[in-house]
Design an enzyme around this catalytic site. Sequence first.
Site, PDB file in Angstrom:
ATOM      1  N   GLU A   1      -3.600  -0.180   8.262  1.00  0.00           N
ATOM      2  CA  GLU A   1      -2.364   0.232   8.986  1.00  0.00           C
ATOM      3  C   GLU A   1      -2.399  -0.078  10.190  1.00  0.00           C
ATOM      4  O   GLU A   1      -3.685  -0.172  10.878  1.00  0.00           O
ATOM      5  CB  GLU A   1      -2.197   1.861   8.953  1.00  0.00           C
ATOM      6  CG  GLU A   1      -1.783   2.580   7.636  1.00  0.00           C
ATOM      7  CD  GLU A   1      -1.601   4.153   8.058  1.00  0.00           C
ATOM      8  OE1 GLU A   1      -1.629   4.545   8.913  1.00  0.00           O
ATOM      9  OE2 GLU A   1      -1.848   4.690   6.980  1.00  0.00           O
TER      10      GLU A   1
ATOM     11  N   ARG B   1       1.002  -0.980  -0.179  1.00  0.00           N
ATOM     12  CA  ARG B   1      -0.145  -0.005   0.073  1.00  0.00           C
ATOM     13  C   ARG B   1       0.849   1.333  -0.146  1.00  0.00           C
ATOM     14  O   ARG B   1       1.528   1.441   0.942  1.00  0.00           O
ATOM     15  CB  ARG B   1      -0.819  -0.111   1.441  1.00  0.00           C
ATOM     16  CG  ARG B   1      -1.686   1.201   1.339  1.00  0.00           C
ATOM     17  CD  ARG B   1      -2.728   1.162   2.562  1.00  0.00           C
ATOM     18  NE  ARG B   1      -3.518   2.477   2.589  1.00  0.00           N
ATOM     19  CZ  ARG B   1      -3.176   3.374   3.803  1.00  0.00           C
ATOM     20  NH1 ARG B   1      -2.375   3.221   4.662  1.00  0.00           N
ATOM     21  NH2 ARG B   1      -3.990   4.437   3.648  1.00  0.00           N
TER      22      ARG B   1
ATOM     23  N   TYR C   1      -4.564   1.964  15.669  1.00  0.00           N
ATOM     24  CA  TYR C   1      -3.316   1.785  16.635  1.00  0.00           C
ATOM     25  C   TYR C   1      -3.521   1.732  18.265  1.00  0.00           C
ATOM     26  O   TYR C   1      -2.817   1.267  18.826  1.00  0.00           O
ATOM     27  CB  TYR C   1      -2.486   3.309  16.610  1.00  0.00           C
ATOM     28  CG  TYR C   1      -1.678   3.378  15.059  1.00  0.00           C
ATOM     29  CD1 TYR C   1      -0.858   2.809  14.733  1.00  0.00           C
ATOM     30  CD2 TYR C   1      -2.619   3.879  14.023  1.00  0.00           C
ATOM     31  CE1 TYR C   1       0.012   2.773  13.495  1.00  0.00           C
ATOM     32  CE2 TYR C   1      -2.030   3.933  12.759  1.00  0.00           C
ATOM     33  CZ  TYR C   1      -0.831   3.336  12.462  1.00  0.00           C
ATOM     34  OH  TYR C   1      -0.271   3.288  11.351  1.00  0.00           O
TER      35      TYR C   1
ATOM     36  N   GLU D   1      -7.370   8.614   6.165  1.00  0.00           N
ATOM     37  CA  GLU D   1      -7.764   9.291   7.624  1.00  0.00           C
ATOM     38  C   GLU D   1      -8.255  10.710   7.359  1.00  0.00           C
ATOM     39  O   GLU D   1      -7.620  11.644   7.828  1.00  0.00           O
ATOM     40  CB  GLU D   1      -6.519   9.212   8.543  1.00  0.00           C
ATOM     41  CG  GLU D   1      -5.910   7.780   8.696  1.00  0.00           C
ATOM     42  CD  GLU D   1      -4.843   7.677   9.742  1.00  0.00           C
ATOM     43  OE1 GLU D   1      -4.555   8.864  10.286  1.00  0.00           O
ATOM     44  OE2 GLU D   1      -4.565   6.577  10.063  1.00  0.00           O
TER      45      GLU D   1
ATOM     46  N   HIS E   1      -2.789  10.911   0.794  1.00  0.00           N
ATOM     47  CA  HIS E   1      -2.463  10.756   2.004  1.00  0.00           C
ATOM     48  C   HIS E   1      -1.607  11.992   2.468  1.00  0.00           C
ATOM     49  O   HIS E   1      -0.554  12.117   2.749  1.00  0.00           O
ATOM     50  CB  HIS E   1      -1.413   9.516   2.100  1.00  0.00           C
ATOM     51  CG  HIS E   1      -1.178   9.011   3.437  1.00  0.00           C
ATOM     52  ND1 HIS E   1      -1.346   7.567   3.660  1.00  0.00           N
ATOM     53  CD2 HIS E   1      -0.855   9.391   4.696  1.00  0.00           C
ATOM     54  CE1 HIS E   1      -1.165   7.160   4.953  1.00  0.00           C
ATOM     55  NE2 HIS E   1      -0.566   8.390   5.433  1.00  0.00           N
TER      56      HIS E   1
ATOM     57  N   ASN F   1      -7.197   1.982   9.756  1.00  0.00           N
ATOM     58  CA  ASN F   1      -6.072   2.158  10.400  1.00  0.00           C
ATOM     59  C   ASN F   1      -6.184   2.299  11.941  1.00  0.00           C
ATOM     60  O   ASN F   1      -6.894   3.087  12.507  1.00  0.00           O
ATOM     61  CB  ASN F   1      -5.315   3.533  10.061  1.00  0.00           C
ATOM     62  CG  ASN F   1      -5.230   3.667   8.436  1.00  0.00           C
ATOM     63  OD1 ASN F   1      -5.224   2.606   7.642  1.00  0.00           O
ATOM     64  ND2 ASN F   1      -4.778   4.882   7.738  1.00  0.00           N
TER      65      ASN F   1
END
Length: 471
Positions: A375, A91, A309, A179, A134, A307
């Site tokens: 991600e 990606r 985290y 995002e 991005h 994504n």
Amino acid sequence: MSTLAVPAAQTSAQDAELRFPPGFWWGAATAAYQVEGAVAKDGRTPSIWDTFAATPGRTDRGDTGERAADHYHRYLDDIALMTRIGLGAYRFSVAWPRVRAAGGGINPAGLDFYERLVDALLAAGIRPVATLYHWDLPQELEDAGGWTARDTAGRFADYAAAVAGRLGDRVSMWNTLNEPWCSAFLGYGSGGHAPGRRGHRQALTAAHHLLLAHGRAVQALRAAAPRSHVSVALNAGAVRPVTDTPADHDAARRIDGLLNRLFLDPILRGGYPADIQADTATITDWSYVRDGDLAAIAAPIDALGVNYYQPDLVGAAPAGQVDTGTPYPTGEDIAFHPTPGPTTGMGWSIDPTGLRDLLLRFRRDYGELPVYVTENGAAFPDEVGPDGRVADPHRIDYVRAHLAAAHEAIAAGVDLRGYFVWSLLDNFEWAYGYSKRFGIVHVDYDTQVRTLKDSAHWYRDVITAGGIPLR
Ligand code: FCB
């Protein structure tokens, strides 16, 4: 939510592995400005991140993406590394400022680079997964109002059509945006990201124009390349109240609304969440939403990218405590709390249950859409040891635990199709500059020498096995 048991049939007692479904995409991710460098090469124009990074005080030690990991010149070497790791998918993001010519129009030399990259990936048997945005908005478009200007959505659709016209027959999956919450609320709300503007009304306006850009790009991609597999990568989160009080539950509802539902509802349900519109009525009347916008934003997509985290633990701030720097519109009276337990080098809490809960929540609230983890990863202060090895056991633990959580979600019925570790390479971590290393490959920024970290070797074993050893 209680821990979901993994059905015994999914776990092999002999080799103690959690196996993923056949055909699962094992990938790694990067983004143009974070790795490419070559910011003035072949007709690339400045982006908002060039401007922001060049502004004193905006990034750690004034770091910029001028050289980054020099991926623009070293992409063939980097594909060779991907082959060593055994990646099935890569990606990357297409830099809008490479493809848009100065003053407008298309710069063919910019498209040429991505065509070389895509063809080299395909020759290596690696699926190209392209993100169109991005965060690197051409500075010229920011000068014309950036994402607060409705016209930017139209310009994005033109750009998407040009990229799809060149590469639509070869890209395995598209992410329109990466995002958009960050682009809108950090870029135009708190100002911690480029273009560094501050104001909650304009952040909500930007969010809408980003969503409109997404919808129009979906349409443009399908028109230029009808067989496109189209997705969007959201930083959706598992938002949890810090206590069971009604005030903390309400804080969680509001943050969930602004982080998750503000994006998921228009894309997947065709409407904005009514509670969030009501909450923010004091700062905007939402008149930037025009007739037909919501139908455009809800153009059907083929998959959702997430994504992930860390989870968000939130509550009502104590009386008198006001967060004036919050990126969340109307969020001044909400406090974010650290989740108890270990953290990464970013200070982000390590809690894979958030990923599982989020994946289950998508299915519960938004239906049976295929999902990719676009991600997931962790920064740690890695160093090359005297023996030339980069030992990063904490990253291996992080990825293993999150893969196990993803596996739980699959076992519970979530249609998860792939996982992309962030990141392939150490890179320019936005406002943190080069101080945070997320790669499974170490980059020496002076020499540009790459070294596979232990996590890259471990990930290769995972990919070969199609699953994870349980230790
Ligand atoms: C995400 C970004 C990505 C990277 C990781 C650590 O929010 O999409 O570019 O910076 O965080």
